[in-house]
Design an enzyme around this catalytic site. Structure first.
Site, PDB file in Angstrom:
ATOM      1  N   TRP A 104      41.305 -21.493  55.999  1.00 37.73           N
ATOM      2  CA  TRP A 104      42.185 -21.424  57.168  1.00 37.73           C
ATOM      3  C   TRP A 104      43.324 -22.425  57.067  1.00 37.73           C
ATOM      4  CZ3 TRP A 104      42.341 -17.060  59.262  1.00 37.73           C
ATOM      5  CH2 TRP A 104      41.185 -16.290  59.428  1.00 37.73           C
ATOM      6  N   ASP A 174      43.850 -27.174  64.310  1.00 35.59           N
ATOM      7  CA  ASP A 174      43.285 -25.837  64.462  1.00 35.59           C
ATOM      8  C   ASP A 174      41.793 -26.026  64.710  1.00 35.59           C
ATOM      9  OD1 ASP A 174      42.190 -23.340  64.275  1.00 35.59           O
ATOM     10  OD2 ASP A 174      42.932 -22.889  62.265  1.00 35.59           O
ATOM     11  N   LYS A 198      35.402 -17.472  68.583  1.00 38.63           N
ATOM     12  CA  LYS A 198      34.318 -18.114  67.849  1.00 38.63           C
ATOM     13  C   LYS A 198      33.353 -18.770  68.831  1.00 38.63           C
ATOM     14  CE  LYS A 198      36.725 -16.954  64.287  1.00 38.63           C
ATOM     15  NZ  LYS A 198      37.739 -17.753  63.659  1.00 38.63           N
TER      16      LYS A 198
HETATM   17  C1  LIG Z   1      39.039 -17.357  62.867  1.00 40.65           C
HETATM   18  C2  LIG Z   1      39.918 -18.505  62.569  1.00 40.65           C
HETATM   19  C3  LIG Z   1      41.316 -18.379  62.550  1.00 40.65           C
HETATM   20  C4  LIG Z   1      42.020 -17.057  62.769  1.00 40.65           C
HETATM   21  O1  LIG Z   1      41.934 -16.670  64.069  1.00 40.65           O
HETATM   22  P1  LIG Z   1      42.654 -15.345  64.602  1.00 40.65           P
HETATM   23  O2  LIG Z   1      42.368 -15.392  66.053  1.00 40.65           O
HETATM   24  O3  LIG Z   1      42.003 -14.175  63.902  1.00 40.65           O
HETATM   25  O4  LIG Z   1      44.093 -15.427  64.285  1.00 40.65           O
HETATM   26  C5  LIG Z   1      42.069 -19.507  62.288  1.00 40.65           C
HETATM   27  N1  LIG Z   1      41.498 -20.690  62.066  1.00 40.65           N
HETATM   28  C6  LIG Z   1      40.156 -20.854  62.072  1.00 40.65           C
HETATM   29  C7  LIG Z   1      39.577 -22.217  61.818  1.00 40.65           C
HETATM   30  C8  LIG Z   1      39.328 -19.770  62.326  1.00 40.65           C
HETATM   31  O5  LIG Z   1      37.991 -19.916  62.346  1.00 40.65           O
END
Ligand SMILES: *Cc1c(COP(=O)(O)O)cnc(C)c1O
Length: 364
Positions: A104, A174, A198
């Protein structure tokens, strides 16, 4: 009711059962409204209260100071990969620092590189993204517009214990896969973003927490929908927000406050669940091999290999027959991944650990 399995999906992921039950019970008509949450205006009093309550719950959980805004946006964490550098890096004449810990972080980096100068201040490639940097291993440029890091790498299963020290340089995180899984020292952050699917709700809403001074830096010439300030001024109601997703976030955060008792308690439960799985790996005499180095092990996504790919496929198949679903690892790491976010009950982890012991006895 149809039988529910233990769902170890990395995302969209399992939700707290009491939340789903309340949604089910009120789906046809919200109490006192006579219409479904799926059918009411985002301008209604009812929804205004729901979104205000979701914000209030997040503020209480994180002990959020006044100067932070909570936004409910769309486009996923993936749009934040672009919106952050569009807002602060583009045209700044300076550079941004990125810490690259896994899949990511690499995606975030690639989008930032489209917007301006980026320095990779740490890259875990040499260790196959099996660890996060030690404090002191990362040299931040004191003139950087911000430092970006990924608090939990969902695919590799590695997690920062605490974020990097950045002094006065704004820290951007993030936090998609560990948001609200433990207390954090918010004051160290300039901006935190997380897709909800998540740990805090269904897909469709992205939560952004942004400090006032960063909000003031956002240029006026961005598209309106990409301007954090517009969303802050309209309390995330500039256009139609994802009403249903925000409603679920409100319920999940209320569950965290009322059923769990807050983030300290949630963290303790998450530590316990992760420990049960890492112990099972560590006492397997090499049958199960964890991907993450010990000091970087994630409490949210536990990743490990078996002696062969055939055994890994067999593990996933037999686990599914035992009611333990979605354990296949991401293709870039291989093996097994158990995602054990807030809503995964201890019982699910206990059942998985028992399955792991049986499987090892049969196949070691
Ligand atoms: C799932 C995830 C993303 C992507 O998320 P989207 O909502 O599909 O854009 C980005 N960063 C992390 C750490 C993730 O687990």
């Amino acid at each position: 009711m149809t039988e529910r399995v233990f769902n170890f999906s990395p995302g969209p992921a399992t939700l707290p059962l009491p939340v789903l039950q309340e949604v089910q019970q009120n789906l046809l008509a919200l109490p006192g409204v006579g219409a479904s949450i799926l059918e009411i205006s985002h301008r209604s009093k009812t929804f205004e209260q729901i979104i205000a309550q979701a914000e209030e719950n997040i503020r209480r959980l994180l002990n959020l100071p006044e100067e932070y805004h909570v936004l409910f946006l769309q486009g996923g964490a993936s749009l934040q990969f672009s919106q952050v550098p569009m807002s602060f890096l583009r045209g700044s004449g300076r550079s941004a620092d990125y810490i690259v810990t896994g899949s990511w972080a690499k995606r975030a980096l690639a989008e930032a590189q489209r917007e301006g100068d980026v320095r990779v201040v740490w890259d875990g490639k040499g260790d196959n993204y099996s660890r996060v940097p030690q404090p002191g291993e990362v040299q931040i440029d004191p003139r950087a517009v911000y430092v970006h890091f990924t608090s939990n790498e969902t695919i590799q299963g590695i997690q920062f214990a605490t974020g990097p020290e950045t002094g006065d340089v704004p820290l951007v995180c993030d936090a998609s896969s560990d948001f609200l899984s433990r207390p954090i020292d918010v004051k160290r952050y300039g901006l935190i973003y997380a897709g909800a699917q998540k740990n805090v709700g269904p897909a469709g809403v992205t939560i952004v927490i942004i400090r006032q001074d960063l909000l003031e830096q956002v240029p006026d010439n961005l598209p309106t929908m990409l301007n954090y300030r517009v969303h802050a001024e309209h309390r995330s109601l500039y256009n139609t927000p994802p009403v249903f997703a925000v409603y679920i976030v409100m319920l999940v955060t209320r569950w965290l406050l009322e059923n769990i008792g807050g983030l300290e308690q949630m963290h303790a439960i998450n530590r316990q669940k992760a420990q049960m799985l890492y112990d099972a790996i560590d006492r397997s005499e090499g049958f199960y091999r964890g991907h993450a180095q010990a000091d970087s092990r994630s409490l949210m996504n536990v990743t490990w290999r078996l002696p062969s790919e055939e055994l890994e496929a067999e593990f996933v198949k037999q686990a599914k027959e035992a009611g333990l679903h979605e354990l296949k690892g991401h293709r870039s790491v291989g093996g097994i991944r158990a995602s054990i976010y807030n809503a995964m009950p201890i019982e699910g982890v206990r059942t998985l650990v028992e399955f792991m012991e049986h499987f090892r006895q049969k196949h070691a």
